[in-house]
Motif scaffolding. Structure first.
Motif, PDB file in Angstrom:
ATOM      1  N   PHE A 194      40.324  23.720   3.557  1.00 35.61           N
ATOM      2  CA  PHE A 194      40.255  25.049   2.968  1.00 35.61           C
ATOM      3  C   PHE A 194      40.698  24.923   1.496  1.00 35.61           C
ATOM      4  CE2 PHE A 194      42.585  29.311   2.712  1.00 35.61           C
ATOM      5  CZ  PHE A 194      41.431  30.027   2.453  1.00 35.61           C
ATOM      6  N   VAL A 245      45.311  16.305   4.388  1.00 36.32           N
ATOM      7  CA  VAL A 245      45.184  17.512   5.219  1.00 36.32           C
ATOM      8  C   VAL A 245      45.002  17.103   6.685  1.00 36.32           C
ATOM      9  CG1 VAL A 245      43.848  19.617   5.619  1.00 36.32           C
ATOM     10  CG2 VAL A 245      44.125  18.729   3.286  1.00 36.32           C
ATOM     11  N   ASP A 271      49.527  18.314   4.125  1.00 34.65           N
ATOM     12  CA  ASP A 271      49.126  19.699   4.361  1.00 34.65           C
ATOM     13  C   ASP A 271      48.905  19.867   5.867  1.00 34.65           C
ATOM     14  OD1 ASP A 271      47.956  22.142   4.664  1.00 34.65           O
ATOM     15  OD2 ASP A 271      46.428  21.882   3.115  1.00 34.65           O
ATOM     16  N   ALA A 273      49.207  22.700   7.383  1.00 37.34           N
ATOM     17  CA  ALA A 273      49.058  24.153   7.586  1.00 37.34           C
ATOM     18  C   ALA A 273      48.453  24.446   8.951  1.00 37.34           C
ATOM     19  CB  ALA A 273      48.162  24.726   6.482  1.00 37.34           C
ATOM     20  N   PHE A 296      51.883  30.005   8.214  1.00 42.73           N
ATOM     21  CA  PHE A 296      52.023  31.008   9.288  1.00 42.73           C
ATOM     22  C   PHE A 296      51.096  32.178   9.004  1.00 42.73           C
ATOM     23  CE2 PHE A 296      56.292  29.099   8.535  1.00 42.73           C
ATOM     24  CZ  PHE A 296      56.241  28.204   9.601  1.00 42.73           C
ATOM     25  N   ASN A 297      49.962  31.866   8.418  1.00 41.80           N
ATOM     26  CA  ASN A 297      48.911  32.861   8.189  1.00 41.80           C
ATOM     27  C   ASN A 297      48.528  33.468   9.559  1.00 41.80           C
ATOM     28  OD1 ASN A 297      45.958  33.613   8.062  1.00 41.80           O
ATOM     29  ND2 ASN A 297      46.347  33.145   5.926  1.00 41.80           N
ATOM     30  N   LYS A 300      46.848  31.322  12.247  1.00 42.73           N
ATOM     31  CA  LYS A 300      47.390  30.010  12.612  1.00 42.73           C
ATOM     32  C   LYS A 300      47.992  30.025  14.021  1.00 42.73           C
ATOM     33  CE  LYS A 300      46.274  27.839   8.845  1.00 42.73           C
ATOM     34  NZ  LYS A 300      45.370  28.817   8.274  1.00 42.73           N
TER      35      LYS A 300
END
Ligand SMILES: Cc1ncc(COP(=O)(O)O)c(C=O)c1O
Length: 489
Positions: A194, A245, A271, A273, A296-297, A300
């Motif tokens: 992303f 990532v 990363d 994420a 913590f979008n 996720k």
């Protein structure tokens, strides 16, 4: 409810029809002919109009006029049915087959259910942490939930320090800043990701160089990384950092990547994420680089509605991150700044949500893995699909179930994407690699082999709905769409 329970023919009386209406509570009857063919729908209003015209309660429905009712034909997609319902402002619609027989009556409440890719899944404990923040008026700034969330996450992944911030993007930005990345510097970064992985490189005025994926993990190819380092060495332009990532819940091959980066003494920002809860050779994903990043979008594996965490075994870096994330305020009684800082810290309320979510992380990982395995097993006979591989060293969370459609298959991604849209199911192509993004069209790119692996993954890859709160029925709906598309070829 059985179809026959709300089907009537013209021989029933108005009283009987009203009684059926009363019992079903659907507000709708289906008038069928002697041989079961669909004639029309009948509402309360239709019966009331007959009574007002002087027809008696004991009379039959013979006098009910013939009209063209709004119907859906068997095989219509969910989207088509919902569009019809919206167009005519109706909540139920009969479905008629080619012979004109009634096969179903669909309810808007059932039809209007979209399946999303990955949605927040709250546990039981979040509210009590948030309520405690309200009770003690620790709304902002920072506070005990933030300290506890940092400690609890650090303990869980086995790292010394953590700094809770407003997003994963902010954490990556801070990591670059901590490594002194600035104008004129180069940073290597996985291409298949992303944009939030690489954009912070540009925030710092540095230049991203993109590195291809390997087929075995879909993550950064050690081979492509080596090529990039050879080139950089020759040019005398070594990167200041490498952003590795971990895609869709799976770690990259960290030993191989670390070996190369250590050889050149270039630090890794991991990363992670998308990979909280995953492991590489038994160790938590996100803990291999000099700095690691979690997000913590809302989409996720666990969420604080929006937030991120920067982790490191280097406590000085974590301390500095906290300083930079709170506007870089010098220790003085007045407001004094010797460095440019950011407003990047997480609030005490959101950290409360995060503490609750951490308690259910393991459940969420198990649920997402189970969904991946259900797709894989239920569709094992469909040879056109390759599932995202999970190498021996990886324990993936399968944050998103990802697959590719084989090149020689007659099924095409676009057909699948269209079919999912028609059935109101959110799916996504695999990330569009950064080197193919218009904004990065001039960036340097190193491939795994002669051909770019990430281009291929993008062209043939799809992510399926994977939320830990998906029901069995939802997953079956997704599987049914794939089967339907495959059956048409
Ligand atoms: C690989 C990757 N890196 C970074 C981010 C950025 O995280 P955030 O949305 O918390 O800023 C995301 C997700 O959003 C991501 O998927």
């Amino acid at each position: 409810m059985e179809l026959k329970e709300f089907s009537v023919n013209r021989h029933v009386t108005i009283r009987q029809a009203l009684e059926v209406l009363e019992q079903t509570g659907l507000g709708l009857l289906i008038l069928v002919s002697e041989n079961g063919l669909f004639e029309r729908t009948v509402t309360d209003g239709d019966l009331r109009r007959l009574l007002l015209q002087g027809v008696a309660l004991s009379d039959t429905l013979e006098s009910l006029p013939k009209i063209e009712s709004i119907v859906a034909t068997e095989g219509a997609t969910r989207r088509e049915i919902l569009d019809l319902m919206n167009l005519y402002s109706i909540n139920h619609i009969p479905v008629i087959n080619q012979q004109g027989l009634l096969v179903d009556v669909l309810d808007r409440k059932v039809i209007d259910q979209q399946i999303l890719l990955s949605t927040p899944h709250m546990g039981d404990a979040e509210k009590s942490f948030v309520e405690e923040a309200f009770r003690t008026n620790w709304i902002a700034p920072l506070g005990p939930n933030v300290d506890a969330f940092e400690q609890e996450l650090a303990d869980l992944v086995g790292i010394k320090g953590a700094a809770a911030v407003s997003s994963g993007t902010a954490a990556i930005h801070l990591a670059l800043r901590l490594l002194d990345v600035g104008v004129g510097d180069f940073v290597f970064c996985s291409t298949l990701t992303f944009a939030a992985s690489s954009n912070p490189i540009v925030y710092q005025g540095a230049t991203p160089v993109f590195i291809d994926s390997e087929d075995t993990s879909w993550n950064m190819s050690p081979y492509a990384l080596k090529k990039a380092f050879y080139y950089a060495e020759k040019q005398g332009k070594m990167p200041k950092a490498v952003i590795v990532v971990n895609l869709y819940g799976q770690s990259a091959d960290m030993d191989a990547l670390l070996l190369i980066c250590n050889q050149y003494d270039v630090p890794i920002i991991e990363d992670a994420a998308e990979s909280l809860g995953a492991t590489y050779k038994g160790k938590a994903s996100g803990t291999f680089g000099k700095l690691g990043v979690y997000s913590f979008n809302g989409n996720k594996i666990i969420t604080t509605s929006g937030g991120g965490m920067l982790v490191s075994d280097n406590l000085d870096l974590i301390e500095k991150a906290k300083f930079l994330a709170t506007q870089a305020r010098d220790p003085a009684p007045h407001y004094q700044h010797s460095e440019i800082g950011f407003n990047y810290r997480m609030s005490n309320i959101l950290a409360g949500v995060g503490r609750g979510q951490l308690k259910v992380l393991e459940d969420r990982v198990n649920a997402r893995r189970a969904i991946f395995h259900k797709y894989q097993q239920s569709l094992s006979d469909i040879k056109s699909i390759n599932w995202m591989p999970e190498p021996d060293w990886s324990y993936s969370t399968h944050w998103l179930t990802a697959c590719t459609i084989k090149h020689d298959s007659e099924i095409k991604n676009v057909d699948l994407l269209k079919a999912f849209m028609a059935e109101m199911i959110e799916v996504r192509p695999v990330w569009k690699p950064m080197h193919l993004q218009p904004i990065y069209k001039d960036a340097m790119y190193f491939t795994h082999g002669d051909k770019s692996v990430s281009d291929d993954l993008f062209e043939y890859g799809i992510c399926l709905p994977s939320g830990s709160n998906l029901s069995e029925i939802d997953v079956d709906r997704v599987i049914k769409v794939i089967r339907k598309v495959c059956a048409t070829i």
